[in-house]
Design an enzyme around this catalytic site. Structure first.
Site, short mmCIF file in Angstrom:
data_model
loop_
_atom_site.label_atom_id
_atom_site.label_comp_id
_atom_site.label_asym_id
_atom_site.label_seq_id
_atom_site.Cartn_x
_atom_site.Cartn_y
_atom_site.Cartn_z
CG HIS A 1 -4.95 45.70 67.81
ND1 HIS A 1 -3.85 44.88 67.96
CD2 HIS A 1 -5.66 45.61 68.96
CE1 HIS A 1 -3.90 44.31 69.15
NE2 HIS A 1 -4.98 44.74 69.79
CB THR B 1 0.58 48.05 76.36
OG1 THR B 1 -0.07 49.26 76.77
CG2 THR B 1 1.37 48.32 75.08
NE ARG B 2 -1.51 40.87 76.89
CZ ARG B 2 -1.24 40.98 75.60
NH1 ARG B 2 -1.66 42.02 74.90
NH2 ARG B 2 -0.54 40.04 74.98
CG HIS C 1 -10.46 30.73 58.20
ND1 HIS C 1 -10.24 31.34 59.41
CD2 HIS C 1 -11.26 31.56 57.51
CE1 HIS C 1 -10.92 32.48 59.44
NE2 HIS C 1 -11.53 32.64 58.31
#
Lengths: 293, 293
Positions: A130, A133-134, A193
């Site tokens: 994965h 970038t933003r 979890h």
């Protein structure tokens, strides 16, 4: 009296620069992945090609809110590879703006652009990856992103090389970047979890505003380029190797965990789904096939 | 002076009655499903049997908090069938108790017991089904539950028969029950980000406290018995029929949607995962295999 010289809008210029970069990086990554598809041997399937699909976003009041472009490849090395770019703008809800830096100070107005990809290889020997970038603008402006590796069958050398590439990238931009962003990644991509890490980590950063937009943009570009330089090497390392049914089974179970993380915890996924984003683009990260045996 | 006769604790007695009932219903359902496994013909796989596994729950302070029993079958009609019972008690967090009726009035103390099942048939012609009933006690006490059907390949007669059985059940207990609880089911089991229903519905009810615990318990028992009377009929109707690869593909995609709903929206799932419940039991609802092609 002389007319005042018109000041260029620095922010608009930067938005354009960032948007153009995300598009360029998308093109380079898609080309590199298609080259991998071409170079794979021994597969009975044809080499995959990306199919692109543009989409428009509307704000709640019906006004245009930007949009994006999905690119999806179903190939022989990559069972499902989704590479998305988007540039969107609008206004955060009253509730949501409290969670976003600088959003309460300008009535919730935001602009965001980025690139996001998840690659699900067919072979359990090639790691899931994965990268995102933003750039975000509210009354503040910052960069965020990262890359992380999720092998179904881990190879120490792959993990070491992936971390080394990201460390070298970080070290070029900030002495403490790698330590901070590696730790953040480990904390973020943890499936609480299950009490287990999603994968072997990488880096994760957000709210990066060092005071120099140019420096932060340079780092963000370097993260993208680093991904492009290292991941194809890892894929090519294993793509022609045979795998066993037991390894495939491990991969399908690992993918189930990946889906759990993305649907329960991933901020981008949940934010997108809860705010009327493009479901098809957001859920492109989900595995082509998964098992909960 | 005569000693005052000791009053039996009505609530404790009711808790015991409800807990015993959920266990009895579990036994009856497991037996009915194993009988279906026995009666299937033409399958190469052996008839499946439930494996049971008890688990203990601890409260955050380390004190015993009840527990439960999972029952999991991997068979030839049911690729994965999970039937869980539990009876737990403890204290809700400050945050969570605000969302639960009567929990703020007694310091967050709660008791809850119930039965929950999800059946994932191997054949796409046999519908996925979910059933759950529960009794909750805070400073208030109520019942909740329901049953809903998710066919991958819908048959009108199955859907009609399922709704008819639930309607007859509801009608035995309250004139407005079916209309209210069917609507609630349609609203609850809706996958907002896909803008589609999870399945064809059924009934869903919560916070049921009519003023007569006996009447509400009788309704809840009837919901369980109704499930037991109708679902095996639907399974037997199709279990020996051949299916096509295209129908199997539809089923795997439908199962992906099912996983999306459970991980993103389902209150029980999210509540359980966020409050340290038994992950293995909670996620038993996830499909054995699913696709996001």
């Amino acid at each position: 009296m002389k007319a005042k010289a018109k000041q260029p809008d620095v922010t608009e210029e930067r938005k354009e620069q960032a948007t153009a970069w995300f598009r360029t990086l998308r093109d380079e990554i898609c080309a590199a992945l298609e080259k991998i598809e071409d170079d794979a041997t021994g597969a009975e399937l044809p080499a995959g090609r990306f199919e692109r699909k543009a989409w428009d976003r509307r704000n709640e009041d019906g006004t245009p809110g930007g949009g994006g472009e999905m690119a999806l490849l179903r190939g022989r090395v990559f069972e499902k590879a989704g590479v998305n770019i988007s540039a969107v703008h609008g206004s955060f809800s009253e509730q949501f703006r409290k969670e976003i830096p600088g959003a309460s100070e300008n009535g919730g107005a935001f602009w965001a652009a980025g690139i996001s990809l998840v690659l699900h290889p067919r072979s359990p020997l090639v790691p899931i990856v994965h990268m995102n970038t933003r750039m975000i603008v509210t009354s503040k402006s910052w960069f965020g992103g990262g890359a992380d590796l999720t092998p179904a069958v881990p190879f120490e050398q792959d993990t070491a090389d992936f971390h080394a590439a990201l460390k070298a990238c970080c070290d070029r931009h900030g002495a403490d970047y790698h330590a901070r962003f590696k730790k953040w990644c480990d904390e973020y991509f943890f499936i609480k979890h299950r009490n287990e890490a999603r994968g072997v980590g990488g880096i994760f950063y957000d709210y990066l505003d060092s005071g120099s937009w140019d420096a932060d943009f340079a780092f963000t570009r370097d993260v993208g380029q680093t991904f492009l330089s290292i991941y194809p090497q890892l894929a090519r390392r294993h793509m022609n190797d045979e795998w066993t049914p037991a390894q495939r089974e491990r991969q399908l179970v690992k993918r189930g965990r990946y889906a759990e993380f993305n649907l329960i915890y991933d901020r981008g996924t949940r934010f997108g789904l809860m705010t009327g984003g493009n479901t098809e683009a957001i859920l492109m990260s989900l595995p082509p096939e998964a098992k909960w045996p």
